[in-house]
Design a protein around this motif. Structure first.
Motif, PDB file in Angstrom:
ATOM      1  N   THR A   1      -1.974   4.417  -5.418  1.00 43.76           N
ATOM      2  CA  THR A   1      -0.916   5.425  -5.502  1.00 43.76           C
ATOM      3  C   THR A   1      -1.260   6.370  -6.660  1.00 43.76           C
ATOM      4  OG1 THR A   1       0.331   4.128  -7.089  1.00 43.76           O
ATOM      5  CG2 THR A   1       0.834   3.753  -4.754  1.00 43.76           C
ATOM      6  N   GLU A   2      -0.496   7.471  -6.741  1.00 50.56           N
ATOM      7  CA  GLU A   2      -0.727   8.423  -7.824  1.00 50.56           C
ATOM      8  C   GLU A   2      -0.485   7.745  -9.185  1.00 50.56           C
ATOM      9  OE1 GLU A   2       0.874  12.318  -6.948  1.00 50.56           O
ATOM     10  OE2 GLU A   2       0.774  12.853  -9.067  1.00 50.56           O
TER      11      GLU A   2
ATOM     12  N   GLN B   1      -0.834   4.539  -9.936  1.00 50.31           N
ATOM     13  CA  GLN B   1      -1.947   3.621 -10.244  1.00 50.31           C
ATOM     14  C   GLN B   1      -3.172   4.396 -10.746  1.00 50.31           C
ATOM     15  OE1 GLN B   1      -1.965   1.738  -6.374  1.00 50.31           O
ATOM     16  NE2 GLN B   1      -1.197  -0.193  -7.234  1.00 50.31           N
ATOM     17  N   LEU B   2      -3.409   5.545 -10.109  1.00 50.29           N
ATOM     18  CA  LEU B   2      -4.530   6.390 -10.554  1.00 50.29           C
ATOM     19  C   LEU B   2      -4.293   6.860 -11.985  1.00 50.29           C
ATOM     20  CD1 LEU B   2      -5.167   8.605  -7.405  1.00 50.29           C
ATOM     21  CD2 LEU B   2      -6.852   7.138  -8.505  1.00 50.29           C
ATOM     22  N   GLY B   3      -3.043   7.250 -12.268  1.00 54.82           N
ATOM     23  CA  GLY B   3      -2.684   7.723 -13.601  1.00 54.82           C
ATOM     24  C   GLY B   3      -2.909   6.667 -14.668  1.00 54.82           C
ATOM     25  N   GLU B   4      -2.752   5.386 -14.270  1.00 56.03           N
ATOM     26  CA  GLU B   4      -2.996   4.304 -15.238  1.00 56.03           C
ATOM     27  C   GLU B   4      -4.473   4.211 -15.605  1.00 56.03           C
ATOM     28  OE1 GLU B   4      -1.279   0.711 -13.641  1.00 56.03           O
ATOM     29  OE2 GLU B   4       0.685   1.678 -13.598  1.00 56.03           O
TER      30      GLU B   4
ATOM     31  N   THR C   1      -6.041  10.318 -16.814  1.00 54.58           N
ATOM     32  CA  THR C   1      -5.617  11.602 -16.219  1.00 54.58           C
ATOM     33  C   THR C   1      -6.751  12.241 -15.433  1.00 54.58           C
ATOM     34  OG1 THR C   1      -4.284  11.846 -18.191  1.00 54.58           O
ATOM     35  CG2 THR C   1      -4.409  13.749 -16.769  1.00 54.58           C
TER      36      THR C   1
ATOM     37  N   GLN D   1      -9.244  10.814 -13.840  1.00 50.66           N
ATOM     38  CA  GLN D   1      -9.457  10.146 -12.539  1.00 50.66           C
ATOM     39  C   GLN D   1      -8.382  10.601 -11.545  1.00 50.66           C
ATOM     40  OE1 GLN D   1      -9.660   8.581 -15.463  1.00 50.66           O
ATOM     41  NE2 GLN D   1     -11.031   6.817 -15.419  1.00 50.66           N
ATOM     42  N   LYS D   2      -7.129  10.679 -12.040  1.00 44.39           N
ATOM     43  CA  LYS D   2      -6.024  11.075 -11.155  1.00 44.39           C
ATOM     44  C   LYS D   2      -6.235  12.506 -10.645  1.00 44.39           C
ATOM     45  CE  LYS D   2      -1.868  12.569 -12.312  1.00 44.39           C
ATOM     46  NZ  LYS D   2      -0.586  12.658 -12.995  1.00 44.39           N
ATOM     47  N   GLU D   3      -6.494  13.425 -11.571  1.00 44.92           N
ATOM     48  CA  GLU D   3      -6.652  14.828 -11.162  1.00 44.92           C
ATOM     49  C   GLU D   3      -7.862  14.993 -10.241  1.00 44.92           C
ATOM     50  OE1 GLU D   3      -4.556  17.162 -11.497  1.00 44.92           O
ATOM     51  OE2 GLU D   3      -3.218  16.267 -12.975  1.00 44.92           O
TER      52      GLU D   3
ATOM     53  N   LEU E   1      -6.877  13.612  -6.727  1.00 42.20           N
ATOM     54  CA  LEU E   1      -5.892  14.476  -6.044  1.00 42.20           C
ATOM     55  C   LEU E   1      -6.566  15.748  -5.519  1.00 42.20           C
ATOM     56  CD1 LEU E   1      -2.709  14.232  -8.337  1.00 42.20           C
ATOM     57  CD2 LEU E   1      -3.202  12.985  -6.227  1.00 42.20           C
TER      58      LEU E   1
END
Ligand SMILES: Cc1cc2nc3c(=O)[nH]c(=O)nc-3n(C[C@H](O)[C@H](O)[C@H](O)COP(=O)(O)O)c2cc1C
Length: 239
Positions: free
Chosen positions: A151-152, A154-157, A160, A162-164, A167
């Motif tokens: 999920t977004e 989990q990625l954020g954990e 930043t 990795q999440k960006e 996405l």
């Protein structure tokens, strides 16, 4: 390889584009000049991008006769074509222009003649460019969890960047919207590789390169500079 100066305006452009097949006109002179300068910057690592105005596009593209041709030297990984070509697409988007990747929507004989294609060169795609008739719309993509198993939040954990990166990678365009990539993120890297079953392989590596540019732009948005390394079935990014 896959080194490029990322522009800040591309961070929004990854989310602001969709393929345009109907145009109200070609880019104007100033826009063409700007795109021409960028094409020269993008022409390295085995790829040359050249702009043309005139015949060459099939009738599915209406209202513009301007297009960029991506010419690859023999032995160049197809990912580089996607990576450099998508940079042009994002810059065009940031300039307010529409664009469309074309694997089939052009006449290969006209293009080969225009670029005076050599024996050790190939063209797999061109990119139509012009003033879009309609605004962009959010294109359909596979759900985030299906693409990367997270999920977004989990990625954020993980971080930043990795999440960006994930996405932005998720919304990358691909031939017939197949999205032929598997994205894996962990504490140190984001990997874009081929999933076990790819129905339409012809452009899978080129699509992967497009997806990698989006991930690079995502990491840049989070203040990181991406470095790519070849791994089994794809490429891994550290940033
Ligand atoms: C490598 C590649 C080849 C493509 N070839 C064509 C094409 O020949 N004709 C066309 O209309 N669209 C083509 N497209 C556009 C895709 O259909 C489109 O990117 C995809 O459906 C996702 O929609 P979006 O670009 O609006 O986000 C191509 C896209 C890519 C990346």
């Amino acid at each position: 390889m896959f080194e490029l100066n990322i522009e800040k305006s591309w961070c929004d452009a990854v989310y602001a584009r969709s393929s345009v097949r109907k145009y109200t006109g070609a880019p104007d002179k100033e826009q063409l000049d700007r795109l021409g300068v960028l094409c020269r910057k993008l022409s390295w690592q085995g790829v040359t991008i050249r702009m043309f105005k005139g015949p060459g596009l099939r009738s599915q593209i209406r209202g513009t006769d301007v297009y960029a041709v991506i010419i690859a030297k023999q032995g160049t990984p197809m990912e580089v074509e996607g990576f450099m070509g998508e940079a042009l697409v994002l810059e065009a988007t940031a300039m307010g222009l529409g664009s469309c990747w074309l694997g089939a929507g052009y006449y290969p004989d006209i293009i080969s003649r225009n670029v005076n294609l050599q024996n050790d060169e190939a063209v797999h795609c061109v990119i139509a460019l012009g003033k879009a008739q309609l605004p962009a719309f959010a294109p359909k993509r596979k759900p985030l969890e299906k693409v990367c198993g997270m999920t977004e939040a989990q990625l954020g954990e993980l971080g930043t960047w990795q999440k960006e990166a994930v996405l932005a990678a998720r919304v990358a365009p691909s031939a017939i919207n197949m999205q032929p990539w598997k994205i894996t993120a962990d504490k140190t890297s984001v990997t874009i590789s081929e999933p076990t079953a790819v129905l339409y392989k012809k452009y899978a590596a080129l699509d992967r390169g497009i997806c990698m540019l989006h991930a690079t732009v995502g990491a840049f948005k989070a203040g990181r500079k991406a470095a790519w390394k070849k791994v089994d079935g794809g490429y891994a990014m550290r940033a």
